[in-house]
Scaffold this motif. Structure first.
Motif, short mmCIF file in Angstrom:
data_model
loop_
_atom_site.label_atom_id
_atom_site.label_comp_id
_atom_site.label_asym_id
_atom_site.label_seq_id
_atom_site.Cartn_x
_atom_site.Cartn_y
_atom_site.Cartn_z
N LEU A 46 0.90 -1.07 -0.11
CA LEU A 46 0.08 0.00 -0.16
C LEU A 46 1.05 1.21 0.10
O LEU A 46 1.89 1.21 0.81
CB LEU A 46 -0.75 0.11 1.27
CG LEU A 46 -1.55 1.17 1.50
CD1 LEU A 46 -2.91 1.31 0.48
CD2 LEU A 46 -2.41 1.13 2.70
N GLU A 47 0.37 2.34 -0.81
CA GLU A 47 1.31 3.56 -0.73
C GLU A 47 0.34 4.57 -0.76
O GLU A 47 -0.78 4.59 -1.25
CB GLU A 47 2.18 3.47 -2.40
CG GLU A 47 2.40 5.06 -2.73
CD GLU A 47 2.94 4.79 -3.99
OE1 GLU A 47 4.03 5.69 -4.30
OE2 GLU A 47 2.45 4.42 -4.87
N THR A 48 0.64 5.59 0.09
CA THR A 48 -0.14 6.86 0.36
C THR A 48 0.66 8.02 -0.36
O THR A 48 1.74 8.25 -0.17
CB THR A 48 -0.38 7.20 1.78
OG1 THR A 48 0.66 7.57 2.50
CG2 THR A 48 -1.06 5.95 2.62
N GLY A 49 0.09 8.64 -1.36
CA GLY A 49 0.76 9.83 -2.21
C GLY A 49 1.26 8.92 -3.37
O GLY A 49 2.52 8.67 -3.47
N LEU A 61 -0.45 -3.69 -5.71
CA LEU A 61 -0.15 -2.64 -5.07
C LEU A 61 -1.30 -1.70 -5.08
O LEU A 61 -1.99 -1.49 -6.29
CB LEU A 61 0.96 -1.90 -5.66
CG LEU A 61 1.35 -0.39 -5.10
CD1 LEU A 61 2.96 -0.56 -5.09
CD2 LEU A 61 0.96 0.46 -5.93
N CYS A 62 -1.79 -1.22 -3.96
CA CYS A 62 -2.63 -0.21 -4.04
C CYS A 62 -2.34 1.14 -3.43
O CYS A 62 -1.49 1.20 -2.74
CB CYS A 62 -3.92 -0.38 -2.77
SG CYS A 62 -4.70 -2.18 -3.06
N ILE A 102 -7.38 -0.35 3.92
CA ILE A 102 -6.29 -1.45 4.47
C ILE A 102 -7.41 -2.59 5.23
O ILE A 102 -6.39 -3.85 5.37
CB ILE A 102 -5.43 -0.76 5.53
CG1 ILE A 102 -6.25 -0.11 6.93
CG2 ILE A 102 -4.56 0.19 5.11
CD1 ILE A 102 -5.26 0.25 7.98
N VAL A 103 -8.31 -2.20 5.58
CA VAL A 103 -9.09 -3.39 6.12
C VAL A 103 -9.50 -4.49 5.08
O VAL A 103 -9.63 -5.68 5.34
CB VAL A 103 -10.48 -2.61 6.62
CG1 VAL A 103 -11.67 -3.81 6.84
CG2 VAL A 103 -10.19 -2.04 8.24
N PRO A 158 -2.44 -4.89 3.45
CA PRO A 158 -1.16 -4.82 3.02
C PRO A 158 -0.22 -5.48 3.76
O PRO A 158 -0.23 -5.53 5.20
CB PRO A 158 -0.84 -3.29 2.83
CG PRO A 158 -1.74 -2.76 3.62
CD PRO A 158 -3.07 -3.63 3.85
N GLU A 159 0.93 -5.79 3.49
CA GLU A 159 2.23 -6.36 4.17
C GLU A 159 3.20 -5.31 4.29
O GLU A 159 4.47 -5.65 5.06
CB GLU A 159 2.78 -7.59 3.60
CG GLU A 159 1.42 -9.03 3.68
CD GLU A 159 2.12 -10.04 2.71
OE1 GLU A 159 1.74 -11.13 2.78
OE2 GLU A 159 2.94 -9.72 1.48
N PHE A 160 3.00 -4.03 3.49
CA PHE A 160 4.14 -3.28 3.43
C PHE A 160 3.42 -2.05 2.89
O PHE A 160 2.56 -1.92 2.04
CB PHE A 160 5.09 -3.70 2.09
CG PHE A 160 6.44 -2.80 2.09
CD1 PHE A 160 7.69 -3.21 2.47
CD2 PHE A 160 6.44 -1.51 1.45
CE1 PHE A 160 8.68 -2.35 2.34
CE2 PHE A 160 7.39 -0.74 1.35
CZ PHE A 160 8.87 -1.03 1.82
N CYS A 161 3.89 -1.03 3.64
CA CYS A 161 3.26 0.39 3.72
C CYS A 161 4.15 1.42 3.33
O CYS A 161 5.10 1.69 4.30
CB CYS A 161 2.28 0.66 4.64
SG CYS A 161 1.18 2.36 4.26
N PHE A 162 4.01 2.36 2.34
CA PHE A 162 4.91 3.38 2.16
C PHE A 162 4.15 4.69 2.14
O PHE A 162 3.29 4.89 1.59
CB PHE A 162 5.67 3.60 0.64
CG PHE A 162 6.41 4.65 0.34
CD1 PHE A 162 7.80 4.68 1.16
CD2 PHE A 162 6.03 5.42 -0.67
CE1 PHE A 162 8.65 5.53 0.71
CE2 PHE A 162 7.08 6.38 -1.07
CZ PHE A 162 7.95 6.54 -0.47
#
Length: 212
Positions: A63-66, A85-86, A125-126, A130-134
């Motif tokens: 998961l990526e924010t931005g 990838l979300c 995320i619910v 995700p297993e990895f978040c940026f």
């Protein structure tokens, strides 16, 4: 990831003017795509580091924010084991530019959501776990902590959280320092341009500062 770097170079040559809105300052402004690519994208070295870290951790969901212009998204979707990838982007015009990059590479792995992290993050995320978040969407510590706390609440399989621009401001630095001291996290790493949290490593609490 030579194909991604070709896209980066194309973006740096794109002089299209776009209208943007600063959520923090609550103001409109204009920039060219090229100037955004010059100032907002991670370096190739850092993007490659994220790729290698995701590959090493055997991550399947990111998961990526931005989203920005989509370059880091493409790097993070690149490792073979990554199935999805979300990414969340608040600016419709930037999201549209990123979608054009995804259409050229790895579109089948990437799902982009338009909106703010306050509106979209928790539900996403619910659903996705995700297993990895940026985290790179909103450079205010309250929103970084919002993301971290929800990840800890809803994602028991989270392997790594990366917080970009931890020295962006005094507020961001203070927020990062508080996360380093947080007893929930046994291992934290300061790379200056980003902070790494490994939430579920079974070890005595340690913090490292590395020259990167």
């Amino acid at each position: 990831m030579e194909n991604v770097e070709k896209l980066r170079n194309e973006l740096k040559k794109d002089h299209q003017i776009i209208d943007l809105y600063d959520l923090k300052e609550k103001r409109n402004y204009r920039k060219t795509v090229s100037s955004l690519a010059q100032t907002s994208l991670s370096t190739p070295k850092f993007s490659a580091f994220i790729y290698l870290l995701i590959d090493h951790l055997k991550v399947t969901k990111v998961l990526e924010t931005g989203t920005s212009l989509g370059i880091n998204s493409l790097y993070m979707a690149g490792p073979q084991l990554v199935k999805k990838l979300c990414t969340i982007e608040a600016s419709p015009i930037i999201a549209s530019i990123a979608k054009k990059q995804f259409a050229k590479l790895l579109q089948h792995k990437i799902a982009i959501t338009e909106g703010t992290i306050q509106d979209k993050f928790e539900a996403l995320i619910v659903k996705e776990k995700p297993e990895f978040c940026f985290i790179d969407a909103d450079h205010r510590s309250v929103h970084v902590k919002f993301c971290v706390n929800h990840l800890m609440k809803h994602c028991p399989g989270i392997k790594c959280i990366i917080i970009h621009d931890i020295y962006w401001s005094e507020d961001m630095q203070k927020g990062w320092d508080e996360l380093v001291q947080d007893e929930r996290f046994a291992l934290t790493v300061d790379l200056f341009q980003a902070g790494l949290i490994f939430p579920h490593i079974d070890m005595p609490k340690q913090h490292f500062t590395l020259r990167f």
